[in-house]
Design an enzyme around this catalytic site. Structure first.
Site, PDB file in Angstrom:
ATOM      1  N   SER A 127       3.397   1.754   3.772  1.00  0.00           N
ATOM      2  CA  SER A 127       3.956   0.488   3.296  1.00  0.00           C
ATOM      3  C   SER A 127       5.097   0.044   4.189  1.00  0.00           C
ATOM      4  O   SER A 127       5.813   0.862   4.764  1.00  0.00           O
ATOM      5  CB  SER A 127       4.477   0.722   1.873  1.00  0.00           C
ATOM      6  N   TYR A 152       9.847   5.746  -4.657  1.00  0.00           N
ATOM      7  CA  TYR A 152       8.504   5.371  -4.206  1.00  0.00           C
ATOM      8  C   TYR A 152       8.475   5.229  -2.679  1.00  0.00           C
ATOM      9  O   TYR A 152       7.626   5.807  -1.998  1.00  0.00           O
ATOM     10  CB  TYR A 152       8.061   4.057  -4.877  1.00  0.00           C
ATOM     11  N   LYS A 156       6.608   7.412   0.613  1.00  0.00           N
ATOM     12  CA  LYS A 156       5.811   6.898   1.745  1.00  0.00           C
ATOM     13  C   LYS A 156       6.391   7.409   3.066  1.00  0.00           C
ATOM     14  O   LYS A 156       5.653   7.800   3.971  1.00  0.00           O
ATOM     15  CB  LYS A 156       5.767   5.369   1.725  1.00  0.00           C
TER      16      LYS A 156
HETATM   17  N1  UFG Z   1       9.650 -11.920  -7.254  1.00  0.00           N
HETATM   18  C1  UFG Z   1      10.152 -12.880  -8.103  1.00  0.00           C
HETATM   19  N2  UFG Z   1       9.767 -12.855  -9.399  1.00  0.00           N
HETATM   20  C2  UFG Z   1       8.886 -11.916  -9.902  1.00  0.00           C
HETATM   21  C3  UFG Z   1       8.376 -10.933  -9.006  1.00  0.00           C
HETATM   22  C4  UFG Z   1       8.790 -10.961  -7.697  1.00  0.00           C
HETATM   23  O1  UFG Z   1      10.940 -13.746  -7.705  1.00  0.00           O
HETATM   24  O2  UFG Z   1       8.595 -11.949 -11.092  1.00  0.00           O
HETATM   25  C5  UFG Z   1      10.047 -11.936  -5.844  1.00  0.00           C
HETATM   26  C6  UFG Z   1      10.781 -10.684  -5.412  1.00  0.00           C
HETATM   27  O3  UFG Z   1      12.139 -10.804  -5.659  1.00  0.00           O
HETATM   28  C7  UFG Z   1      10.423 -10.630  -3.942  1.00  0.00           C
HETATM   29  C8  UFG Z   1       9.041 -11.258  -3.858  1.00  0.00           C
HETATM   30  O4  UFG Z   1       8.880 -11.989  -5.063  1.00  0.00           O
HETATM   31  O5  UFG Z   1      11.301 -11.440  -3.250  1.00  0.00           O
HETATM   32  C9  UFG Z   1       7.939 -10.243  -3.731  1.00  0.00           C
HETATM   33  O6  UFG Z   1       8.090  -9.281  -4.759  1.00  0.00           O
HETATM   34  P1  UFG Z   1       6.931  -8.236  -5.109  1.00  0.00           P
HETATM   35  O7  UFG Z   1       7.420  -7.417  -6.272  1.00  0.00           O
HETATM   36  O8  UFG Z   1       5.641  -8.946  -5.259  1.00  0.00           O
HETATM   37  O9  UFG Z   1       6.815  -7.371  -3.786  1.00  0.00           O
HETATM   38  P2  UFG Z   1       7.874  -6.435  -3.063  1.00  0.00           P
HETATM   39  O10 UFG Z   1       8.002  -6.986  -1.694  1.00  0.00           O
HETATM   40  O11 UFG Z   1       9.109  -6.253  -3.829  1.00  0.00           O
HETATM   41  O12 UFG Z   1       7.133  -5.033  -3.138  1.00  0.00           O
HETATM   42  C10 UFG Z   1       5.862  -4.889  -2.602  1.00  0.00           C
HETATM   43  C11 UFG Z   1       5.080  -3.791  -3.326  1.00  0.00           C
HETATM   44  C12 UFG Z   1       5.630  -2.435  -3.037  1.00  0.00           C
HETATM   45  C13 UFG Z   1       5.812  -2.231  -1.571  1.00  0.00           C
HETATM   46  C14 UFG Z   1       6.647  -3.357  -1.025  1.00  0.00           C
HETATM   47  C15 UFG Z   1       6.838  -3.253   0.451  1.00  0.00           C
HETATM   48  O13 UFG Z   1       5.133  -3.995  -4.716  1.00  0.00           O
HETATM   49  O14 UFG Z   1       4.726  -1.472  -3.505  1.00  0.00           O
HETATM   50  O15 UFG Z   1       5.995  -4.597  -1.267  1.00  0.00           O
HETATM   51  O16 UFG Z   1       7.928  -4.036   0.807  1.00  0.00           O
HETATM   52  F1  UFG Z   1       6.436  -1.073  -1.323  1.00  0.00           F
END
Ligand code: UFG
Length: 345
Positions: A127, A152, A156
């Site tokens: 990741s 998590y 990785k």
């Molecule tokens: N976000 C919101 N509202 C929500 C959910 C997310 O504004 O309800 C925003 C988050 O703050 C972030 C973006 O949308 O800015 C993406 O969030 P995600 O949770 O979809 O993804 P992440 O980048 O946080 O995490 C994902 C995977 C992880 C992985 C990671 C790698 O969930 O498993 O990418 O960076 F490790």
């Protein structure tokens, strides 16, 4: 003779899409999954898409004896793709020991059993979380890794190290770590996709569930970041594009085209997309106005990250083909499909 590929976690989100692409590329796919976070019915849908029903062995990789028994019955496996793992960032902060035990013990068991049966090719599901908040963007494979921001993410990083050390200690072992940016969307058939249990943590399933009326509103976690519109930036790639990269990685290993015994590739589009841009894309493809509210930042969120995928483009001959809108449209079609299916039950 078709090459036999073992897919751990093959009924999960990325695993199921990869299984479909492997079958369509002419491989035999067999799956190990403990169904902790997925459904055996996925096999029926893989069958509907491909006309092939891959073998599913319901098995926990932490159960080494059982793993050894199963792989002993399938000594002709050409390569393994290892997806099976716990994957919720927030949950990992609350239950770190569960994450370390599950994600690391399963990997060690798998490597030991592979060694026992002289199975030498491994593709590992890594990741972009391993980069933390990088100092320079876009991220290349040489960008220094930062300390992980969650257990998590740490599993990785440690997982990659375990695999790399294994390839150094045993020249027969060849491995590729694929560092995914943010996979979204679903198969165009709308028969397989992401099935979050309970309230989704990730942006796109939350978007589509809100659009469908299952959630009142999307919470945008922060609009005061140092980005053009103030919201966080990610590199969202279509899960089918991501799945195809696994096929290419498997072909590279099984044909002996790898250039080192341990290789790492970034898998992303190369384009950063903000949360507000993702909302606009959803509104465009669904024709719905999305209800959302800006709230405070989410703890542990990285401000911005996107990939430089040029190494994967050049070395693997792989690149993403779908646009954000195309990927978002498949996520929306999938959401509608599963809701209609649930109503029929
Ligand atoms: N976000 C919101 N509202 C929500 C959910 C997310 O504004 O309800 C925003 C988050 O703050 C972030 C973006 O949308 O800015 C993406 O969030 P995600 O949770 O979809 O993804 P992440 O980048 O946080 O995490 C994902 C995977 C992880 C992985 C990671 C790698 O969930 O498993 O990418 O960076 F490790």
């Amino acid at each position: 003779m078709k090459k036999k590929i073992l897919i751990t976690g093959g009924t999960g989100y990325i695993g199921s899409h990869t299984t479909v692409e492997l079958i369509e590329a002419g491989f035999e796919a067999i799956i190990i999954d403990n169904l902790y976070n997925s459904d055996a019915d996925v096999i029926n849908n893989i069958f509907k898409i491909t006309g092939v029903r891959p073998h599913l062995e319901v098995l926990d990789l932490c159960d080494k004896e059982n793993l050894k028994r199963f792989i002993g019955q399938n000594k002709d496996i050409s390569a393994v793709i290892h997806f099976a793992a716990f994957k919720a960032v927030g949950e990992s902060v609350i239950k770190p020991l569960d994450y370390y035990r599950n994600n690391l013990l399963s990997l060690i068991n798998l490597l030991e059993v592979m060694k026992h049966f002289a199975i030498s090719n491994l593709v590992f599901s890594s990741s972009c979380t391993v980069y933390g908040q990088p100092e320079k963007l876009p991220v290349t494979e040489d960008t220094p890794l930062q300390p992980a921001t969650s257990p998590y993410g740490n599993t990785k990083q440690i997982g990659e190290t375990i695999i790399k050390d294994t390839t150094i200690s045993d020249i027969n072992v060849k491995a590729i770590s694929l560092r995914y940016f943010n996979p979204i969307g679903a198969h165009p058939s709308a028969l397989i996709g992401e099935l979050p249990r309970g309230i989704p943590e990730n942006l796109v399933p939350y978007l589509t569930q809100t659009g469908y009326g299952l959630r009142d509103e999307l919470k945008v976690f922060g609009n005061d970041y140092n980005t053009p519109d103030g919201s966080c930036i990610r590199d969202y790639l279509h899960v089918v594009d991501l799945a195809k990269a696994h096929v290419v990685a498997i072909e590279r290993l099984t044909a002996g085209r790898n250039k080192a015994n341990y290789e790492v590739f970034n898998l992303g589009t190369g384009r950063g997309v903000s949360v507000f841009e993702a909302i606009k894309s959803f509104e465009h493809v669904s024709g719905k106005k999305l209800k959302y509210k800006v709230v405070g930042r989410r703890a542990g969120d990285i401000e911005k990250i996107w990939a430089d995928p040029s190494f994967a483009n050049k070395e693997l001959g792989w690149k993403t083909l779908s646009s954000l809108d195309e990927a978002m449209k498949t996520a929306w079609d999938w959401e509608k499909f599963i809701r209609q299916k649930k109503q029929q039950l």
